[in-house]
Scaffold this motif. Structure first.
Motif, PDB file in Angstrom:
ATOM      1  N   ALA A  29     -39.458   0.672 -24.061  1.00 23.73           N
ATOM      2  CA  ALA A  29     -40.455   1.648 -24.519  1.00 23.73           C
ATOM      3  C   ALA A  29     -39.782   2.959 -24.887  1.00 23.73           C
ATOM      4  N   LEU A  30     -38.837   3.403 -24.072  1.00 21.96           N
ATOM      5  CA  LEU A  30     -38.124   4.645 -24.369  1.00 21.96           C
ATOM      6  C   LEU A  30     -37.389   4.531 -25.695  1.00 21.96           C
ATOM      7  N   ARG A  31     -36.787   3.378 -25.960  1.00 22.77           N
ATOM      8  CA  ARG A  31     -36.091   3.188 -27.252  1.00 22.77           C
ATOM      9  C   ARG A  31     -37.062   3.301 -28.422  1.00 22.77           C
ATOM     10  N   ILE A  38     -44.274   6.448 -21.951  1.00 27.31           N
ATOM     11  CA  ILE A  38     -43.295   5.413 -21.596  1.00 27.31           C
ATOM     12  C   ILE A  38     -43.939   4.322 -20.750  1.00 27.31           C
ATOM     13  N   GLU A  39     -44.688   4.709 -19.712  1.00 28.72           N
ATOM     14  CA  GLU A  39     -45.275   3.684 -18.843  1.00 28.72           C
ATOM     15  C   GLU A  39     -46.335   2.841 -19.554  1.00 28.72           C
ATOM     16  N   PRO A  40     -47.334   3.428 -20.218  1.00 26.52           N
ATOM     17  CA  PRO A  40     -48.303   2.560 -20.903  1.00 26.52           C
ATOM     18  C   PRO A  40     -47.687   1.747 -22.027  1.00 26.52           C
ATOM     19  N   LEU A  41     -46.731   2.333 -22.757  1.00 28.84           N
ATOM     20  CA  LEU A  41     -46.080   1.572 -23.822  1.00 28.84           C
ATOM     21  C   LEU A  41     -45.253   0.431 -23.236  1.00 28.84           C
ATOM     22  N   ALA A  42     -44.632   0.657 -22.077  1.00 30.84           N
ATOM     23  CA  ALA A  42     -43.879  -0.416 -21.425  1.00 30.84           C
ATOM     24  C   ALA A  42     -44.782  -1.592 -21.097  1.00 30.84           C
ATOM     25  N   CYS A  43     -46.015  -1.302 -20.672  1.00 30.97           N
ATOM     26  CA  CYS A  43     -46.969  -2.373 -20.388  1.00 30.97           C
ATOM     27  C   CYS A  43     -47.291  -3.159 -21.655  1.00 30.97           C
ATOM     28  N   VAL A  44     -47.365  -2.472 -22.780  1.00 33.06           N
ATOM     29  CA  VAL A  44     -47.626  -3.132 -24.066  1.00 33.06           C
ATOM     30  C   VAL A  44     -46.404  -3.926 -24.511  1.00 33.06           C
ATOM     31  N   VAL A  45     -45.227  -3.372 -24.320  1.00 32.34           N
ATOM     32  CA  VAL A  45     -43.980  -4.102 -24.632  1.00 32.34           C
ATOM     33  C   VAL A  45     -43.958  -5.433 -23.881  1.00 32.34           C
ATOM     34  N   LYS A  46     -44.231  -5.363 -22.576  1.00 36.20           N
ATOM     35  CA  LYS A  46     -44.232  -6.585 -21.776  1.00 36.20           C
ATOM     36  C   LYS A  46     -45.313  -7.554 -22.251  1.00 36.20           C
ATOM     37  N   ALA A  47     -46.500  -7.029 -22.538  1.00 35.24           N
ATOM     38  CA  ALA A  47     -47.614  -7.886 -22.936  1.00 35.24           C
ATOM     39  C   ALA A  47     -47.296  -8.661 -24.216  1.00 35.24           C
ATOM     40  N   ALA A  73     -35.786   5.889  -7.704  1.00 27.76           N
ATOM     41  CA  ALA A  73     -34.778   6.789  -8.255  1.00 27.76           C
ATOM     42  C   ALA A  73     -33.563   6.021  -8.764  1.00 27.76           C
ATOM     43  N   ALA A  74     -33.220   4.928  -8.099  1.00 26.93           N
ATOM     44  CA  ALA A  74     -32.054   4.143  -8.499  1.00 26.93           C
ATOM     45  C   ALA A  74     -32.351   3.203  -9.666  1.00 26.93           C
ATOM     46  N   ALA A  75     -33.598   2.706  -9.736  1.00 32.92           N
ATOM     47  CA  ALA A  75     -33.895   1.640 -10.684  1.00 32.92           C
ATOM     48  C   ALA A  75     -34.642   2.074 -11.927  1.00 32.92           C
ATOM     49  N   ASP A  76     -35.530   3.071 -11.822  1.00 29.87           N
ATOM     50  CA  ASP A  76     -36.406   3.352 -12.956  1.00 29.87           C
ATOM     51  C   ASP A  76     -36.776   4.828 -13.057  1.00 29.87           C
ATOM     52  N   LEU A  77     -35.801   5.686 -12.853  1.00 32.65           N
ATOM     53  CA  LEU A  77     -35.914   7.116 -13.132  1.00 32.65           C
ATOM     54  C   LEU A  77     -35.032   7.349 -14.356  1.00 32.65           C
ATOM     55  N   LEU A  78     -35.652   7.551 -15.520  1.00 31.81           N
ATOM     56  CA  LEU A  78     -34.910   7.569 -16.779  1.00 31.81           C
ATOM     57  C   LEU A  78     -34.728   8.986 -17.297  1.00 31.81           C
ATOM     58  N   ARG A  79     -33.491   9.338 -17.625  1.00 32.68           N
ATOM     59  CA  ARG A  79     -33.232  10.641 -18.251  1.00 32.68           C
ATOM     60  C   ARG A  79     -33.821  10.650 -19.650  1.00 32.68           C
ATOM     61  N   LEU A  80     -34.451  11.749 -20.000  1.00 37.24           N
ATOM     62  CA  LEU A  80     -35.078  11.872 -21.311  1.00 37.24           C
ATOM     63  C   LEU A  80     -34.131  12.555 -22.280  1.00 37.24           C
ATOM     64  N   PRO A  81     -34.039  12.046 -23.500  1.00 40.25           N
ATOM     65  CA  PRO A  81     -33.221  12.722 -24.504  1.00 40.25           C
ATOM     66  C   PRO A  81     -33.841  14.067 -24.877  1.00 40.25           C
ATOM     67  N   PRO A  82     -33.029  15.046 -25.251  1.00 37.62           N
ATOM     68  CA  PRO A  82     -33.573  16.378 -25.557  1.00 37.62           C
ATOM     69  C   PRO A  82     -34.544  16.376 -26.734  1.00 37.62           C
TER      70      PRO A  82
END
Length: 344
Positions: free
Chosen positions: A302-304, A150-159, A131-140
Motif C-alpha cells: 500500500a505504501l508503494r 496505508i491501513e485501509p489501502l492495505a486491506c484492499v491490496v490483500k482483498a 514496532a519491529a514488524a509494521d512501523l513504517l518510515r514515511l518518505p518526505p
C-alpha cells in the motif's frame, strides 16, 4: 537536554454508538523495543460505526489508521525520535504456522497486539512486536493525510490479491464508500479491463466515476445482479461487496460470471445466515472469498502505491479535531462523510 515524556494522553473511547468520550488515559515510558509516537493524523474507519461489532469490545479505544512522529524509544527499538511513521495496530510473530502460510491475521500475536490507547489519541505507545514488524518510515514526499490511507489501502491490496484480480478482468464494486472507491482506484492501477460501481447515493456514484469506474449505477436488491451482468457481458470476474448487508451479498453472488469470484469484504452479525444453493454454486464454479484486515506485506505494498501517486487525498471529505471525533463517526455512519481525518 532531558526530555519530559507525557504521563497521560487524551484519547477517544467507545462506550456505545452515541457515547464516544474524550478521556485522559495513563501513558508509560517505552520499554524495550517499544516506541512512543505523537499522533499527527488518524482516519476514521466505517467498521467502527457497526454497533454489533463494537459492542462486544466496549469500552474500547478508537482509531486504527494513524500516522505520527516518534517521540521516544525504548532500548533496542529500531526507530529514532523525529521520524515520521505509519503505525499498524497489529503485528504477527512471523514464526507460527499461520505466519509461515502468510496468514498473518490469524497469528495469535497479531490478534493480541494493539496500540495503547489507540490511534485516536494525542500520543500512543507502540508495542515491541508492532514496532519491529509494521512501523513504517514515511518518505518526505508523502503527506500525513495520504499516509492515513496505508491501513485501509492495505486491506484492499490483500482483498484483491485473495480475489486474484488479473489484468483484463472485469470487476464490479458494490458500495462506493471510501473502501469501494479504493477498490476502484487499485483495480484501475492493476489493469482491470472494465470496472463497474454500484451505490444508492448520487454523490458516491460521481465519486466512482472520478476514481476510474467505466460505468456506475444506482440500484438495490436483485436488480443489481441483473444490471452488472448486462454491463459486463455475462457477469463480472470479480464482484466486491463492501456493505455489511445480506441483500448486497445476494446481489453480488448473482452478478458473478461463471468461474468468477465473490469478494466478501465486510462481516455481518454472527446470527446472520445466508441460505445458498450448493447446486448453483457447484455448476457455476463461483468462489466465495472473504478478506479480513491486512498484514505487513500488504501495508508495504500500500505504501508503494501511495508513493507512486495513487490519488487518495481526493477521498477526504472532512478534517476534524480530536474533540469532534464523535461527530465524525456520526457523519460516516449516516453517509454524510466519505473519509474523515482527525488531527489530535
Amino acid at each position: 537536554m532531558v526530555l519530559t515524556l507525557p504521563s497521560v494522553t487524551r484519547a477517544a473511547i467507545f462506550y456505545g454508538p452515541d457515547d464516544i468520550r474524550i478521556e485522559e488515559v495513563p501513558l508509560v515510558a517505552p520499554g524495550p523495543g517499544e516506541v512512543l509516537v505523537r499522533i499527527r493524523a488518524c482516519g476514521l474507519c466505517s467498521s467502527e460505526t457497526m454497533a454489533w461489532y463494537m459492542a462486544r469490545k466496549a469500552p474500547a479505544p478508537l482509531g486504527h489508521e494513524p500516522v505520527g512522529e516518534v517521540v521516544a524509544v525504548g532500548e533496542g527499538a529500531m526507530s529514532a525520535p523525529g521520524e515520521r511513521v505509519f503505525i499498524h495496530h497489529h503485528a504477527p510473530c512471523f514464526r507460527c504456522r499461520a505466519c509461515q502460510r502468510g496468514a498473518y491475521v490469524h497469528c495469535e500475536t497479531w490478534r493480541r497486539t494493539r496500540l495503547v490507547p489507540g490511534g485516536l489519541a494525542e500520543f500512543a505507545l507502540v508495542p515491541a512486536e508492532v514496532a519491529a514488524a509494521d512501523l513504517l518510515r514515511l518518505p518526505p514526499t508523502l503527506s500525513a493525510e495520504a499516509a492515513i490511507f496505508i491501513e485501509p489501502l492495505a486491506c484492499v491490496v490483500k482483498a484483491l490479491r485473495r480475489a486474484r484480480l488479473r489484468p483484463h478482468d472485469r470487476i464490479a464494486v458494490i458500495g462506493l464508500g471510501v473502501i469501494g472507491l479504493l477498490h476502484v482506484l487499485l483495480a484501475r492501477t492493476l489493469g482491470a479491463e472494465r470496472i463497474v460501481g454500484v451505490d444508492r447515493l448520487p454523490g458516491r456514484l460521481a465519486g466512482g466515476r472520478s476514481a476510474g469506474a467505466d460505468a456506475v449505477f444506482a440500484g438495490s436488491g436483485s436488480e443489481i445482479g441483473e444490471q452488472i451482468r448486462e454491463t459486463t457481458d455475462g457477469g463480472a470476474d470479480v464482484v466486491v461487496v463492501t456493505p455489511s448487508s445480506l441483500s448486497a451479498l445476494r446481489a453480488g453472488y448473482e452478478a458473478v460470471a461463471p468461474g468468477g469470484r465473490l469478494l466478501v469484504f465486510t462481516p455481518l452479525p454472527p446470527e446472520t445466515v445466508w441460505p445458498l444453493s450448493v447446486h448453483d454454486l457447484f455448476f457455476r464454479e463461483v468462489e466465495i472469498v472473504p478478506s479480513y484486515s491486512a498484514g505487513p506485506d500488504d501495508t508495504r505494498a500500500a505504501l508503494r502505491h501511495l508513493e507512486e501517486g495513487l490519488p487518495v487525498e481526493t477521498l477526504i471529505s472532512h478534517r476534524l479535531g480530536l474533540d469532534r471525533a464523535a461527530e465524525g463517526y456520526r457523519m460516516v455512519a449516516e453517509g454524510r462523510a466519505l473519509k474523515v481525518v482527525v488531527r489530535p
